[in-house]
Structure formats: structure tokens, C-alpha cells
Motif scaffolding. Structure first.
Motif, PDB file in Angstrom:
ATOM      1  N   SER A  70      88.016  74.438  -4.079  1.00 29.97           N
ATOM      2  CA  SER A  70      87.567  75.692  -3.493  1.00 29.97           C
ATOM      3  C   SER A  70      86.947  75.162  -2.085  1.00 29.97           C
ATOM      4  O   SER A  70      86.230  74.163  -1.983  1.00 29.97           O
ATOM      5  CB  SER A  70      86.479  76.344  -4.298  1.00 29.97           C
ATOM      6  OG  SER A  70      87.345  76.929  -5.541  1.00 29.97           O
ATOM      7  N   VAL A  71      86.964  76.147  -1.153  1.00 29.70           N
ATOM      8  CA  VAL A  71      86.450  75.909   0.182  1.00 29.70           C
ATOM      9  C   VAL A  71      85.129  76.230   0.601  1.00 29.70           C
ATOM     10  O   VAL A  71      84.512  76.053   1.519  1.00 29.70           O
ATOM     11  CB  VAL A  71      87.440  76.419   1.306  1.00 29.70           C
ATOM     12  CG1 VAL A  71      88.856  75.636   1.192  1.00 29.70           C
ATOM     13  CG2 VAL A  71      87.733  77.719   1.315  1.00 29.70           C
ATOM     14  N   SER A  72      84.826  77.204  -0.525  1.00 29.83           N
ATOM     15  CA  SER A  72      83.294  77.718   0.058  1.00 29.83           C
ATOM     16  C   SER A  72      82.477  77.493  -1.065  1.00 29.83           C
ATOM     17  O   SER A  72      82.687  77.453  -2.214  1.00 29.83           O
ATOM     18  CB  SER A  72      83.533  79.057   0.359  1.00 29.83           C
ATOM     19  OG  SER A  72      83.774  80.014  -0.747  1.00 29.83           O
ATOM     20  N   SER A  73      81.126  77.631  -0.592  1.00 30.96           N
ATOM     21  CA  SER A  73      79.925  77.446  -1.881  1.00 30.96           C
ATOM     22  C   SER A  73      80.168  78.568  -2.609  1.00 30.96           C
ATOM     23  O   SER A  73      79.935  78.652  -3.859  1.00 30.96           O
ATOM     24  CB  SER A  73      78.709  77.263  -1.184  1.00 30.96           C
ATOM     25  OG  SER A  73      78.506  76.418  -0.383  1.00 30.96           O
ATOM     26  N   GLU A  74      80.460  79.894  -2.099  1.00 31.15           N
ATOM     27  CA  GLU A  74      80.373  80.980  -2.855  1.00 31.15           C
ATOM     28  C   GLU A  74      81.391  80.853  -3.966  1.00 31.15           C
ATOM     29  O   GLU A  74      81.081  81.171  -5.160  1.00 31.15           O
ATOM     30  CB  GLU A  74      80.734  82.214  -2.043  1.00 31.15           C
ATOM     31  CG  GLU A  74      79.653  82.705  -1.182  1.00 31.15           C
ATOM     32  CD  GLU A  74      79.599  81.731   0.222  1.00 31.15           C
ATOM     33  OE1 GLU A  74      78.933  82.085   0.959  1.00 31.15           O
ATOM     34  OE2 GLU A  74      80.584  81.099   0.321  1.00 31.15           O
ATOM     35  N   SER A  75      82.417  80.343  -3.619  1.00 33.02           N
ATOM     36  CA  SER A  75      83.453  80.187  -4.951  1.00 33.02           C
ATOM     37  C   SER A  75      83.115  79.279  -5.887  1.00 33.02           C
ATOM     38  O   SER A  75      83.072  79.607  -7.098  1.00 33.02           O
ATOM     39  CB  SER A  75      84.794  79.597  -4.053  1.00 33.02           C
ATOM     40  OG  SER A  75      85.474  80.792  -3.453  1.00 33.02           O
ATOM     41  N   ASN A  76      82.291  78.162  -5.402  1.00 30.27           N
ATOM     42  CA  ASN A  76      81.981  77.380  -6.486  1.00 30.27           C
ATOM     43  C   ASN A  76      80.667  77.755  -7.326  1.00 30.27           C
ATOM     44  O   ASN A  76      80.597  77.223  -8.394  1.00 30.27           O
ATOM     45  CB  ASN A  76      81.600  76.035  -5.725  1.00 30.27           C
ATOM     46  CG  ASN A  76      82.938  75.019  -5.222  1.00 30.27           C
ATOM     47  OD1 ASN A  76      83.825  75.034  -5.947  1.00 30.27           O
ATOM     48  ND2 ASN A  76      83.001  74.352  -4.169  1.00 30.27           N
ATOM     49  N   PHE A  77      79.991  78.485  -6.598  1.00 29.98           N
ATOM     50  CA  PHE A  77      78.851  79.097  -7.348  1.00 29.98           C
ATOM     51  C   PHE A  77      79.596  79.904  -8.567  1.00 29.98           C
ATOM     52  O   PHE A  77      78.934  80.056  -9.770  1.00 29.98           O
ATOM     53  CB  PHE A  77      77.945  79.902  -6.582  1.00 29.98           C
ATOM     54  CG  PHE A  77      76.738  78.953  -5.970  1.00 29.98           C
ATOM     55  CD1 PHE A  77      76.020  78.275  -6.812  1.00 29.98           C
ATOM     56  CD2 PHE A  77      76.529  79.042  -4.661  1.00 29.98           C
ATOM     57  CE1 PHE A  77      74.832  77.697  -6.264  1.00 29.98           C
ATOM     58  CE2 PHE A  77      75.705  78.455  -3.969  1.00 29.98           C
ATOM     59  CZ  PHE A  77      74.770  77.564  -4.764  1.00 29.98           C
ATOM     60  N   ASP A  78      80.618  80.783  -8.298  1.00 28.09           N
ATOM     61  CA  ASP A  78      81.274  81.660  -9.236  1.00 28.09           C
ATOM     62  C   ASP A  78      81.906  81.019  -9.984  1.00 28.09           C
ATOM     63  O   ASP A  78      81.943  81.232 -11.414  1.00 28.09           O
ATOM     64  CB  ASP A  78      82.249  82.710  -8.369  1.00 28.09           C
ATOM     65  CG  ASP A  78      81.658  83.558  -7.525  1.00 28.09           C
ATOM     66  OD1 ASP A  78      80.533  83.929  -7.917  1.00 28.09           O
ATOM     67  OD2 ASP A  78      82.226  84.111  -6.567  1.00 28.09           O
ATOM     68  N   LYS A  79      82.535  79.707  -9.853  1.00 29.91           N
ATOM     69  CA  LYS A  79      83.381  78.724 -10.902  1.00 29.91           C
ATOM     70  C   LYS A  79      82.039  78.416 -11.918  1.00 29.91           C
ATOM     71  O   LYS A  79      82.443  78.217 -13.145  1.00 29.91           O
ATOM     72  CB  LYS A  79      83.773  77.636 -10.115  1.00 29.91           C
ATOM     73  CG  LYS A  79      85.261  77.842  -9.547  1.00 29.91           C
ATOM     74  CD  LYS A  79      85.545  76.494  -9.027  1.00 29.91           C
ATOM     75  CE  LYS A  79      86.914  76.338  -8.627  1.00 29.91           C
ATOM     76  NZ  LYS A  79      87.316  75.042  -8.178  1.00 29.91           N
ATOM     77  N   LEU A  80      81.063  78.137 -11.405  1.00 28.46           N
ATOM     78  CA  LEU A  80      79.840  77.605 -12.159  1.00 28.46           C
ATOM     79  C   LEU A  80      79.492  78.666 -13.180  1.00 28.46           C
ATOM     80  O   LEU A  80      79.330  78.407 -14.371  1.00 28.46           O
ATOM     81  CB  LEU A  80      78.455  77.066 -11.302  1.00 28.46           C
ATOM     82  CG  LEU A  80      77.453  76.501 -12.196  1.00 28.46           C
ATOM     83  CD1 LEU A  80      77.843  75.617 -13.085  1.00 28.46           C
ATOM     84  CD2 LEU A  80      76.374  76.096 -11.253  1.00 28.46           C
ATOM     85  N   ARG A  81      79.309  79.840 -12.754  1.00 30.58           N
ATOM     86  CA  ARG A  81      78.829  81.048 -13.298  1.00 30.58           C
ATOM     87  C   ARG A  81      79.857  81.358 -14.429  1.00 30.58           C
ATOM     88  O   ARG A  81      79.378  81.657 -15.726  1.00 30.58           O
ATOM     89  CB  ARG A  81      78.474  82.206 -12.518  1.00 30.58           C
ATOM     90  CG  ARG A  81      77.936  83.469 -13.080  1.00 30.58           C
ATOM     91  CD  ARG A  81      77.498  84.412 -12.228  1.00 30.58           C
ATOM     92  NE  ARG A  81      78.447  84.888 -11.305  1.00 30.58           N
ATOM     93  CZ  ARG A  81      79.591  85.657 -11.469  1.00 30.58           C
ATOM     94  NH1 ARG A  81      79.515  86.232 -12.866  1.00 30.58           N
ATOM     95  NH2 ARG A  81      80.273  85.664 -10.527  1.00 30.58           N
TER      96      ARG A  81
END
Length: 261
Positions: A167-178
Motif C-alpha cells: 500500500s502506498v499510503s499510511s491511511e491504507s496501512n492503518f486500515d489493513k491493521l485495523r
């Protein structure tokens, strides 16, 4: 007549002394990384982010204005090397013959004129990890997300960690984590608490930050080698400003962005 001749000569002398001031092309990522870069895409917003404001002030200390160029993260380094941009945030050059240069003193890297960075790690609260968990050990057997195209992701893979950098963005990676698609997310910040307000606003109490960072490194405002050779005094002035004011300015700007609605 003498008055007008004298005035003309005075104006000419001032213009010649001032000389042309070519704007400095500053490259940085086109992906939002709050609070450092605001917004996505090529357009630089009026409220651009902590590091963009910092770079603007640093460049202006060298005597010329900054023109910002937003690029995909993986292309920033290539643009700096080719001279398509003049300066950009980057990591330590691989060798003395690299196509960009960073602040030096006595033949050694001058970390006093660099920006100190740490790689912090976010995890799910429901996993009940101790805040003192060592991420270097934990993520050898658990999946850690990192933003695509970053030096951090490449380095973590080389260190033997299980890294998902799709993923290219922090927002996407926070969603992945959640959503439990990864077990943690790491990102480089200048102050450990920089993302705490964003985390609380977007994810409530679902995610938390480990106390121990993955590591500490330095981010340089690197200059294209040819640009540096043509504008040595100007670039050195920019680096000197960062050394004298960078850390304090980052703290102040981070508080300003975190306090904004």
C-alpha cells in the motif's frame, strides 16, 4: 541630467549586486503523510504540511524561493539524481560518488545538520501487546506493514522482518491493521507523538503505539551534485539553517498541525 545619470547608475548597481535568483526545485512525495505532507497528487495545498513548511523556510534562508514538485515516492530519488529537481529529503548516500550530496563536516557526515527520524510501530489494542514489546523481534514472526516505495520498507526486509509494503499510503496501512490483514504498521516520524492526534480522531482506541521504535536514523535534505557544485554557498546556508533551527521548527510546526481542526 547628472541626477538622472547618477540614479540610473545606482539602480543598475543594485540590480547587478542582487543578481538573478533562480527558484530552488524541491521534490517530495505526492502521497499524504500527516502531519508532514498534506494531500495527495501533484498539487501543493496552501496548508502543505510540517516538512514542506520546514523546507520552504530552509530554502529561503539560502536566499532564493522554493518551488515544490510532488512525485511518486520511488521517483523522488531518481529525479534528484538526474537533476530534474535540485534538492529533496533523502537518506545517507551509498558512497562518496553518489549523484547527490548531503551535509558534511571534516570529511564525515554532519548529523547536526540532518533531521533525526524514528520508525515507530502501531499495533491493535485488542492484541494486548505490552507497550515494551521489541518490534525487531516480534515482527520476525508477524506481518508488519510499511508504505510502498520507501527506503524503510527495503531496509526492514533486508533485516529479516516480514514486511507488507503493498500500500502506498499510511491511511491504507492503518486500515489493513485495523482489519487484521497485518499485525502492525511502521512509519518514520520526527517526533514519537506526531500521529497520536490523527490516530485518536480516525481510529479511537482501536490502535496504539509501541514505546520502542524499530530504529533511529537521519533524513537529509540532499542536493543534486551538479546543483551543489554551482550553488555551494546557497546549499550550505540551507543546511546550516536546518542545523540551527530544524529540530525546534519541527516541534513547533507539529504542534500547529496537530492543534488544527
Amino acid at each position: 541630467m547628472k541626477y538622472w545619470v547618477s540614479l540610473f547608475l545606482l539602480v543598475s548597481a543594485v540590480a547587478q549586486a542582487a543578481g538573478p535568483c533562480t527558484p530552488v526545485r524541491v521534490g517530495y512525495s505526492d502521497r499524504e503523510r500527516l502531519p508532514y505532507y498534506v494531500g495527495n497528487g501533484a498539487v501543493v495545498p496552501s496548508r502543505p504540511g510540517v516538512l514542506v513548511e520546514l523546507f520552504r523556510d530552509a530554502v529561503q534562508s539560502g536566499g532564493c524561493p522554493a518551488v515544490f514538485v510532488r512525485l511518486p515516492a520511488a521517483r523522488v530519488r531518481m529525479a534528484l539524481a538526474s537533476g530534474a529537481i535540485d534538492i529533496a529529503p533523502t537518506y545517507t548516500p551509498g558512497d562518496a560518488h553518489a549523484d547527490y550530496v548531503v551535509a558534511m563536516a571534516g570529511g564525515e557526515l554532519d548529523t547536526r545538520r540532518a533531521l533525526r527520524s524514528m520508525s515507530i510501530v502501531f499495533v491493535r489494542v485488542e492484541d494486548r501487546l505490552s507497550p515494551a514489546t521489541d518490534p525487531l523481534q516480534y515482527f520476525k514472526t508477524h506481518v508488519l506493514a510499511a508504505n510502498q516505495g520507501t527506503m524503510l520498507a527495503s531496509q526492514l526486509k533486508a533485516d529479516g522482518l516480514q514486511v507488507d509494503d503493498g500500500s502506498v499510503s499510511s491511511e491504507s496501512n492503518f486500515d489493513k491493521l485495523r482489519l487484521q490483514r497485518v499485525d502492525g504498521f511502521t512509519v518514520a516520524v520526527m517526533t514519537a507523538s506526531a500521529l497520536d492526534p490523527y490516530l485518536a480522531a480516525q481510529h479511537g482506541k482501536a490502535l496504539t503505539r509501541l514505546d520502542k521504535p524499530l530504529g533511529v536514523s537521519y533524513v537529509w535534505l540532499g542536493a543534486n551534485r551538479a546543483f551543489y557544485q554551482r550553488n555551494r554557498e546557497q546549499v550550505e546556508a540551507i543546511w546550516n539553517w536546518l542545523g540551527a533551527h530544524g529540530a525546534q521548527a519541527i516541534e513547533s510546526l507539529t504542534r500547529k498541525y496537530n492543534a488544527a481542526p
